[in-house]
Design an enzyme around this catalytic site. Structure first.
Site, PDB file in Angstrom:
ATOM      1  N   LYS A  57       0.801  -1.220   0.000  1.00 18.11           N
ATOM      2  CA  LYS A  57       0.000   0.000   0.000  1.00 18.11           C
ATOM      3  C   LYS A  57       0.836   1.274   0.000  1.00 18.11           C
ATOM      4  O   LYS A  57       0.362   2.348  -0.416  1.00 18.11           O
ATOM      5  CB  LYS A  57      -0.935   0.006   1.203  1.00 18.11           C
ATOM      6  N   SER A  88       0.808  -9.743  -0.193  1.00 14.93           N
ATOM      7  CA  SER A  88       0.566  -8.306  -0.158  1.00 14.93           C
ATOM      8  C   SER A  88       0.873  -7.625   1.167  1.00 14.93           C
ATOM      9  O   SER A  88       1.036  -6.408   1.206  1.00 14.93           O
ATOM     10  CB  SER A  88      -0.895  -8.019  -0.532  1.00 14.93           C
TER      11      SER A  88
END
Length: 521
Positions: free
Chosen positions: A65, A322
């Site tokens: 992110k 992720s």
């Protein structure tokens, strides 16, 4: 609420080519790292294909992110920077915004749901320092987003969207640029975790622009599948509720930009359950010695599902890991459920006659299968109800085990897919019983090897009844069991001889205060 258009709403329609251009110009490496593309050797051998892990858990904020958040904030002009930014996040985007804020010297207000793991909330405050204010609101990302939009209008600040923004999508798309450079050889498919769709939209766009032959699949949790449903229906939908285990992807509605890009460039979507996610977390740990968060393991869970269904693949399979912002307290649950997710454990409720020798007959019905868990408390003079976990190699063995129990006239109920039983009921077998007279409670430790439990039962005196039994295999060298044994006082000497000749370490818990309070009659 102010109706002025957002940055995403005012931007022209995105295409694979335009996302690629934006990604190539993205300013992510002022703060982000080029992450490794690691071979997962153990999993590759098991699956029969080359499995590669794109290690976004190695970023400074332990999540991809940071790429999108920093790229978006780096584009702000001086007036926008002076007014500050607003963001909403379940945790990982918040950390990216926080670090970007401190590096760029921009004030940031970050709204997080009250369900966000504490490890993420603490990290946001640590990365942002004096530049960040954290506000906790709502139970999901969507709830936090509503509050963030209200604050945006009140403060006249710039909203940094976690996924539905061209610069954010372009920042996330740099993941694909890296992995294509790192693996120029045969590549069958890339698997991407999906919440709002920013990472999937960016990765799919770049891959289809650079290497259109490579397949791209999105992966969502079964209880947070907004993108799956939206693509099936052909329009964005709003989920009434989302599951919170994979909190990083718990989004009720996907973005408008991300939905459009995914419609054009994604080859398919996969849904995986909690058990499959837990199994994938363990797989990543076994190959890398790192522990991803549930959303971080989504892609690998989908990759495994795809490989099992399609067999041979004409190239490597890549899963994007992720994030690794895992709450430590969740590890116990993950370990408990990973065996079922890997189809290595079947869970049954079995009813056997309440008579001498029934436990041994039950063990013989198992054949060579190892017991992973055994819960029992006497409660009925005629029948014993057992909660049992059994080690399996594949899902088809469940039916064979059930048939073996029925052949022995045992009642059987397969609970492997029953969430209530796996999450709660397995811990609630027991209580006081008027039938448990002359009960002695002992803990035993024994070497954890095949047949050890059966050997223990075989050494029991045939006149002594087992009134309570709990065992769980935790993967250690020694197994630990708790046993209630009904022994008349007149047979105390015989029982003591049994203990000394058994050969297992034991501890008498008959006077344990908790036992006397909760279980003893």
């Amino acid at each position: 609420m102010n109706a002025r258009p957002s940055h995403a709403e005012s931007d022209p329609v995105l295409t694979a080519a335009s996302v690629l251009r934006r990604a190539e110009a993205a300013r992510v490496y002022e703060v982000a790292e080029h992450t490794a593309l690691d071979l997962a050797p153990l999993l590759s051998t098991r699956i029969g294909a080359s499995v590669l892990l794109k290690r976004e858990d190695q970023q400074p904020v332990f999540s991809f992110k940071l790429r999108g958040a920093y790229n978006r904030m780096a584009q702000l002009d001086e007036v926008q920077r002076a007014k500050g930014v607003i963001a909403a996040s379940a945790g990982n985007h918040a950390q990216g915004v926080a670090l970007a804020a401190s590096r760029l010297g921009i004030r940031a207000t970050i709204v997080m749901p009250v369900t966000a793991p504490q490890v993420k909330v603490d990290a946001v405050r640590r990365f942002g320092g004096n530049f960040v204010d954290v506000v906790l609101a709502g139970d999901s990302y969507s709830d936090a987003q509503t509050e963030a939009q209200r604050l945006r209008d009140a403060l006249d600040a710039t909203f940094v969207h976690p996924f539905d923004d061209p610069d954010v999508i372009a920042g996330q798309a740099t993941v694909a640029l890296e992995l294509l450079d790192q693996h120029p050889g045969p590549l069958h498919a890339v698997f991407v975790p999906v919440g709002g769709g920013g990472l999937l939209a960016g990765v799919a766009s770049v891959i289809k622009a650079r290497r259109p032959d490579v397949r791209v699949f999105g992966v969502q949790a079964c209880d947070a599948d907004a993108m799956v449903r939206a693509l099936d229906k052909g329009e964005r939908i709003v989920l009434e509720d989302v599951g919170l285990f994979a909190d990083g992807t718990a989004v009720k509605q996907v973005g408008a930009l991300t939905f459009s890009l995914c419609q054009q460039y994604v080859d398919g979507m996969l849904r995986v359950d909690t058990d499959a996610i837990c199994a994938a977390i363990r797989d990543i740990y076994q190959d890398t010695r790192s522990v991803p968060e549930p959303s971080g393991a989504l892609a690998l869970a989908g990759l495994k599902q795809y490989a099992a269904a399609h067999g041979h693949c004409d190239g490597a399979l890549v899963a994007i890991v992720s994030g690794a912002n895992m709450n430590f307290d969740r590890l116990r649950f993950v370990a408990e459920r990973a065996e079922v997710g890997e189809q290595r454990e079947a869970v049954f409720a079995v009813t056997i006659p309440e008579q001498r020798g029934s436990f041994r007959r039950f063990c013989h019905a198992l054949g060579q299968h190892a017991i992973t868990e055994f819960n029992y408390r006497i409660g009925d003079a005629r029948a014993a109800h057992i909660f049992v976990g059994i080690q399996t190699a594949q899902r088809g063995e469940r039916a064979a085990l059930a048939n073996a129990f029925r052949d022995n006239d045992f009642g059987v109920l397969d609970l492997t897919d029953d969430e209530l039983s796996k999450l709660h009921l397995r811990h609630m077998i027991g209580g006081r019983s008027s039938l448990a007279h002359d009960e002695r409670l002992y803990r035993f430790d024994f070497p954890e090897r095949p047949g050890a439990l059966a050997r223990f039962l075989e050494r029991m005196h045939p006149d002594w009844n087992i009134s309570l039994f709990h065992y769980r295999n935790h993967g250690a060298d020694y197994g630990r069991i708790l046993v209630g044994i009904q022994v008349p006082p007149s047979e105390d000497a015989l029982f003591q001889r049994f203990l000394t000749t058994l050969g297992y370490r034991y501890i008498d818990e008959s006077d344990n205060p908790a036992y006397r309070l909760l279980l003893r009659v």
